[in-house]
Enzyme design. Structure first.
Site, PDB file in Angstrom:
ATOM      1  N   TYR A  86     -22.258  39.083   4.675  1.00  0.00           N
ATOM      2  CA  TYR A  86     -23.689  39.308   4.582  1.00  0.00           C
ATOM      3  C   TYR A  86     -24.414  38.011   4.103  1.00  0.00           C
ATOM      4  CZ  TYR A  86     -27.928  41.289   2.589  1.00  0.00           C
ATOM      5  OH  TYR A  86     -29.143  41.515   2.217  1.00  0.00           O
TER       6      TYR A  86
ATOM      7  N   ALA B  13     -23.432  35.082   4.243  1.00  0.00           N
ATOM      8  CA  ALA B  13     -23.423  34.008   5.232  1.00  0.00           C
ATOM      9  C   ALA B  13     -24.620  34.112   6.230  1.00  0.00           C
ATOM     10  CB  ALA B  13     -21.947  33.646   5.691  1.00  0.00           C
ATOM     11  N   SER B  14     -24.696  35.591   6.664  1.00  0.00           N
ATOM     12  CA  SER B  14     -25.653  35.918   7.759  1.00  0.00           C
ATOM     13  C   SER B  14     -27.243  35.417   7.420  1.00  0.00           C
ATOM     14  CB  SER B  14     -25.340  37.207   8.160  1.00  0.00           C
ATOM     15  OG  SER B  14     -25.701  38.333   7.128  1.00  0.00           O
ATOM     16  N   LYS B  15     -27.305  35.867   5.979  1.00  0.00           N
ATOM     17  CA  LYS B  15     -28.815  35.538   5.696  1.00  0.00           C
ATOM     18  C   LYS B  15     -28.874  34.289   5.325  1.00  0.00           C
ATOM     19  CE  LYS B  15     -29.761  39.841   5.694  1.00  0.00           C
ATOM     20  NZ  LYS B  15     -31.043  40.331   6.567  1.00  0.00           N
TER      21      LYS B  15
ATOM     22  N   ASP C 116     -30.456  50.571  19.451  1.00  0.00           N
ATOM     23  CA  ASP C 116     -29.690  49.972  18.651  1.00  0.00           C
ATOM     24  C   ASP C 116     -29.811  48.190  19.160  1.00  0.00           C
ATOM     25  OD1 ASP C 116     -27.333  48.695  17.337  1.00  0.00           O
ATOM     26  OD2 ASP C 116     -26.195  50.358  17.786  1.00  0.00           O
TER      27      ASP C 116
END
Length: 264
Positions: free
Chosen positions: A162, A164-166, A69
């Site tokens: 999602y 914002a993370s990208k 993980d």
């Protein structure tokens, strides 16, 4: 295992995290079919990881697998440092990622889900790059690809974390590309649109210009071979999302609602 030399222009050894997902699995098979001699594949789903490895082996590649993980950063970094030293991958694709959304009634993301997403989409990506860099720098060459998204251009109301993370991965990859050029290490940012996968189909909202995973994998491989700073596709959606990022937010928000985003 079949022993062979890599085809000219194809990286001999490729490491892919998140190799059990739609794009990751397709990318592994794309490199195996194109002529990469060794593939190093990471994933959490043991059954799916074996299926992908078997398909790549049948295509002629030597395959090493690691079930872990990526949220376990100590295990991830330790494995990457060891495999970088022992196998010296020419190309590392930091592909592992997850998505969450605001729910069927738009009730909002849970904090636990947000933390899990940030751990996978940002911390694990940065950790991957950090762990494989020393060996690449020492030998004066190598290539690292980080998986962003066209959602990095303009956040979607259904998937704010999602998006914002990208966006973070996009900016990080672009900065690292400039900073590492003098060391002979190439860095590329991959920005797909909608690609057929379980993660894609779990996302709410329209999915215009949907590509299948093998088509996306081929576009990524060719973009990496050409050392493109951004590998973004499909063109119409890339252009549209880029334009949404530069016009006034009130206008871009209105356009997104007209398209069916954020209308719940």
């Amino acid at each position: 295992m079949i022993q062979r030399d890599a085809t000219p222009g194809i990286p001999e050894c490729v490491l892919i995290t998140g190799a059990t997902g739609g794009i990751g699995a397709a990318l592994a098979l794309e490199y195996a079919s194109a002529g990469s001699a060794t593939l190093i594949l990471q994933g959490r789903d043991a059954k799916r990881l074996r299926e992908v490895a078997d398909a790549c082996t049948a295509a002629g590649a030597n395959v090493l697998t690691e079930r872990l993980d990526v949220r376990n950063l100590d295990a991830l970094v330790g494995w990457l440092r060891t495999i970088s030293r022992d196998e010296k991958p020419d190309l590392v694709v930091a592909n592992a990622g997850v998505n969450i959304d605001t729910g069927p009634q738009g009730q909002g993301e849970t904090w636990d889900d947000v933390q899990r997403l940030l751990d996978v989409n940002i911390r694990a990506v940065f950790a991957t790059v950090n762990a494989v860099l020393p060996v690449m720098r020492a030998r004066g060459h190598g290539q690292i690809a980080v998986m962003s998204s066209l959602a990095a251009w303009r956040g979607l109301p259904e998937t704010p974390s999602y998006s914002a993370s990208k966006a973070a991965v996009k900016v990080y990859g672009e900065a690292m590309r400039d900073g590492l050029a003098r060391d002979g290490v190439r860095v590329n940012v991959i920005m797909p649109g909608y690609v057929e996968s379980r993660m894609c189909f779990d996302m709410p909202g329209p999915k215009p210009f949907l590509w299948d995973a093998p088509r996306a994998a081929r576009a990524i491989r060719l973009g990496l071979r050409a050392n493109r700073a951004r590998i973004s596709f499909p063109f119409p959606l890339n252009l549209g999302t880029f334009l949404l990022s530069i016009i006034h937010p009130a206008v871009s928000g209105w356009i997104l609602r007209k398209m069916g985003y954020g209308s719940r």
